[in-house]
Design a protein around this motif. Structure first.
Motif, PDB file in Angstrom:
ATOM      1  N   VAL A 133       7.111  -1.138  16.510  1.00  0.00           N
ATOM      2  CA  VAL A 133       5.725  -2.236  16.199  1.00  0.00           C
ATOM      3  C   VAL A 133       4.972  -1.704  14.972  1.00  0.00           C
ATOM      4  O   VAL A 133       4.819  -0.576  14.771  1.00  0.00           O
ATOM      5  CB  VAL A 133       5.062  -2.241  17.438  1.00  0.00           C
ATOM      6  CG1 VAL A 133       5.378  -3.154  18.456  1.00  0.00           C
ATOM      7  CG2 VAL A 133       4.607  -0.676  17.948  1.00  0.00           C
ATOM      8  N   HIS A 134       4.390  -2.805  14.216  1.00  0.00           N
ATOM      9  CA  HIS A 134       3.408  -2.534  13.573  1.00  0.00           C
ATOM     10  C   HIS A 134       2.261  -3.290  13.861  1.00  0.00           C
ATOM     11  O   HIS A 134       1.807  -4.018  14.748  1.00  0.00           O
ATOM     12  CB  HIS A 134       3.441  -3.399  12.092  1.00  0.00           C
ATOM     13  CG  HIS A 134       2.383  -3.539  11.220  1.00  0.00           C
ATOM     14  ND1 HIS A 134       1.807  -2.549  10.580  1.00  0.00           N
ATOM     15  CD2 HIS A 134       1.636  -4.346  11.195  1.00  0.00           C
ATOM     16  CE1 HIS A 134       1.011  -2.982   9.793  1.00  0.00           C
ATOM     17  NE2 HIS A 134       0.574  -4.114  10.152  1.00  0.00           N
ATOM     18  N   GLY A 135       0.813  -2.422  13.521  1.00  0.00           N
ATOM     19  CA  GLY A 135      -0.430  -2.991  13.851  1.00  0.00           C
ATOM     20  C   GLY A 135      -1.541  -2.783  12.621  1.00  0.00           C
ATOM     21  O   GLY A 135      -1.442  -1.500  12.129  1.00  0.00           O
ATOM     22  N   SER A 136      -2.276  -3.517  12.299  1.00  0.00           N
ATOM     23  CA  SER A 136      -3.262  -3.346  11.448  1.00  0.00           C
ATOM     24  C   SER A 136      -4.163  -2.314  11.749  1.00  0.00           C
ATOM     25  O   SER A 136      -4.432  -1.950  13.084  1.00  0.00           O
ATOM     26  CB  SER A 136      -4.301  -4.921  11.380  1.00  0.00           C
ATOM     27  OG  SER A 136      -3.442  -6.010  11.198  1.00  0.00           O
ATOM     28  N   ASP A 137      -4.500  -1.704  10.704  1.00  0.00           N
ATOM     29  CA  ASP A 137      -5.488  -0.491  10.959  1.00  0.00           C
ATOM     30  C   ASP A 137      -6.926  -0.441  10.793  1.00  0.00           C
ATOM     31  O   ASP A 137      -7.596   0.661  11.097  1.00  0.00           O
ATOM     32  CB  ASP A 137      -4.759   0.990  10.277  1.00  0.00           C
ATOM     33  CG  ASP A 137      -4.719   0.688   8.514  1.00  0.00           C
ATOM     34  OD1 ASP A 137      -5.449  -0.402   8.209  1.00  0.00           O
ATOM     35  OD2 ASP A 137      -3.952   1.182   8.045  1.00  0.00           O
ATOM     36  N   ALA A 138      -7.400  -1.534  10.543  1.00  0.00           N
ATOM     37  CA  ALA A 138      -8.978  -1.633  10.141  1.00  0.00           C
ATOM     38  C   ALA A 138      -9.357  -3.125  10.117  1.00  0.00           C
ATOM     39  O   ALA A 138      -8.303  -4.028   9.867  1.00  0.00           O
ATOM     40  CB  ALA A 138      -9.204  -0.806   8.761  1.00  0.00           C
ATOM     41  N   ASN A 161      -5.002  -2.207  20.002  1.00  0.00           N
ATOM     42  CA  ASN A 161      -3.407  -2.257  19.708  1.00  0.00           C
ATOM     43  C   ASN A 161      -2.816  -1.111  19.283  1.00  0.00           C
ATOM     44  O   ASN A 161      -1.886  -0.558  19.640  1.00  0.00           O
ATOM     45  CB  ASN A 161      -3.384  -3.437  18.632  1.00  0.00           C
ATOM     46  CG  ASN A 161      -1.912  -3.580  18.350  1.00  0.00           C
ATOM     47  OD1 ASN A 161      -0.884  -3.801  19.387  1.00  0.00           O
ATOM     48  ND2 ASN A 161      -1.566  -3.718  16.854  1.00  0.00           N
ATOM     49  N   ARG A 162      -3.658  -0.251  18.429  1.00  0.00           N
ATOM     50  CA  ARG A 162      -3.222   0.890  17.812  1.00  0.00           C
ATOM     51  C   ARG A 162      -2.960   2.027  18.994  1.00  0.00           C
ATOM     52  O   ARG A 162      -2.001   2.759  19.072  1.00  0.00           O
ATOM     53  CB  ARG A 162      -4.173   1.350  16.967  1.00  0.00           C
ATOM     54  CG  ARG A 162      -4.095   0.701  15.537  1.00  0.00           C
ATOM     55  CD  ARG A 162      -3.200   0.788  14.639  1.00  0.00           C
ATOM     56  NE  ARG A 162      -2.706   2.032  14.376  1.00  0.00           N
ATOM     57  CZ  ARG A 162      -2.001   2.272  13.324  1.00  0.00           C
ATOM     58  NH1 ARG A 162      -1.496   1.186  12.549  1.00  0.00           N
ATOM     59  NH2 ARG A 162      -1.597   3.458  12.843  1.00  0.00           N
ATOM     60  N   GLU A 163      -3.785   1.940  20.042  1.00  0.00           N
ATOM     61  CA  GLU A 163      -3.695   2.595  21.149  1.00  0.00           C
ATOM     62  C   GLU A 163      -2.379   2.365  21.830  1.00  0.00           C
ATOM     63  O   GLU A 163      -1.729   3.333  22.492  1.00  0.00           O
ATOM     64  CB  GLU A 163      -4.978   2.855  21.993  1.00  0.00           C
ATOM     65  CG  GLU A 163      -5.905   3.472  21.350  1.00  0.00           C
ATOM     66  CD  GLU A 163      -7.436   3.428  22.260  1.00  0.00           C
ATOM     67  OE1 GLU A 163      -8.358   3.968  21.497  1.00  0.00           O
ATOM     68  OE2 GLU A 163      -7.393   2.629  23.101  1.00  0.00           O
ATOM     69  N   VAL A 199       0.768  -1.264  -0.004  1.00  0.00           N
ATOM     70  CA  VAL A 199       0.169  -0.131   0.183  1.00  0.00           C
ATOM     71  C   VAL A 199       0.909   1.102  -0.134  1.00  0.00           C
ATOM     72  O   VAL A 199       0.443   2.244  -0.493  1.00  0.00           O
ATOM     73  CB  VAL A 199      -0.840   0.173   1.299  1.00  0.00           C
ATOM     74  CG1 VAL A 199      -0.477   0.132   2.339  1.00  0.00           C
ATOM     75  CG2 VAL A 199      -2.031   1.022   1.032  1.00  0.00           C
ATOM     76  N   HIS A 200       2.122   1.179   0.262  1.00  0.00           N
ATOM     77  CA  HIS A 200       2.934   2.225   0.528  1.00  0.00           C
ATOM     78  C   HIS A 200       3.905   2.199  -0.601  1.00  0.00           C
ATOM     79  O   HIS A 200       5.000   3.004  -0.481  1.00  0.00           O
ATOM     80  CB  HIS A 200       3.815   2.324   1.801  1.00  0.00           C
ATOM     81  CG  HIS A 200       2.604   2.543   3.003  1.00  0.00           C
ATOM     82  ND1 HIS A 200       1.878   3.657   3.136  1.00  0.00           N
ATOM     83  CD2 HIS A 200       2.873   1.628   4.253  1.00  0.00           C
ATOM     84  CE1 HIS A 200       1.329   3.305   4.363  1.00  0.00           C
ATOM     85  NE2 HIS A 200       2.005   2.297   5.052  1.00  0.00           N
ATOM     86  N   ALA A 201       3.769   1.533  -1.692  1.00  0.00           N
ATOM     87  CA  ALA A 201       4.807   1.262  -2.817  1.00  0.00           C
ATOM     88  C   ALA A 201       5.330   2.350  -3.403  1.00  0.00           C
ATOM     89  O   ALA A 201       6.503   2.840  -3.763  1.00  0.00           O
ATOM     90  CB  ALA A 201       4.385   0.282  -3.588  1.00  0.00           C
TER      91      ALA A 201
HETATM   92 MG    MG Z   1       0.228   1.243   8.922  1.00  0.00          MG
END
Ligand code: MG
Ligand code: RTP
Length: 141
Positions: free
Chosen positions: A116-121, A86-88, A53-55
């Motif tokens: 860290v990474h976490g899914s956003d939706a 998790n995002r919080e 998604v960030h390509a």
């Molecule tokens: Mg992200």
């Protein structure tokens, strides 16, 4: 509130700092359960696909280089409102802007090496969990 699953990655900087246990303990203390987990060295192709998604973004190559710079700890977290919770716990992308007491405020050094990474939706969580745990057991707890 619905029981959700989310994909979490402890990035190479935090694995190198030997704080995997401290980060997992924060998830557990917040009521999130570990439903699957594995330590992995990502290939360049895997990292590029995961962050596809960030390509087109200027930071894409640095992001991929960083994500393959060492092993990562990948887990599925499960619990009420798990994606937002998790995002919080993670805090803002840039640790300088992250709230005190969040994982990124406490363990991250920069917007690139941000622990860290976490899914956003819900949609991205489903895709990301399938990406890393297809064919592996994810346990309902
Ligand atoms: Mg992200
Ligand atoms: P993540 O996907 O890793 O959980 O991070 P995030 O949602 O908080 O941030 P996102 O916008 O998805 O960006 C993915 C990763 O790219 C790096 N980034 N660098 N230099 C920059 O402006 C910039 N913006 C984003 C970060 O390492 C971020 O975690």
């Amino acid at each position: 509130m619905a029981i959700e699953r989310t994909l979490s990655i402890i990035k190479p900087d935090a694995v190198a700092k030997n704080v995997v246990g401290q980060i997992l303990a924060r998830f557990e203390a917040a009521g999130l359960k570990i439903a699957a987990a594995r330590l992995a060295q990502l290939s360049r192709a895997e990292a590029e696909q995961f962050y596809a998604v960030h390509a087109a973004r200027p930071f894409f190559k640095d992001l991929v280089d960083f994500m393959i710079s060492g092993p990562v700890m990948i887990q599925v977290l499960e619990g009420e409102n798990a994606i937002l919770k998790n995002r919080e716990l993670m805090g803002a992308t840039d640790p300088k802007k992250a709230e005190p007491g969040t994982i990124r405020a406490d363990f991250a050094d920069s917007i690139d090496a941000n622990a860290v990474h976490g899914s956003d939706a819900p949609e991205t969580a489903a895709v990301e969990i399938a990406f890393f745990f297809a064919g592996l057991n994810v346990y309902a707890r």
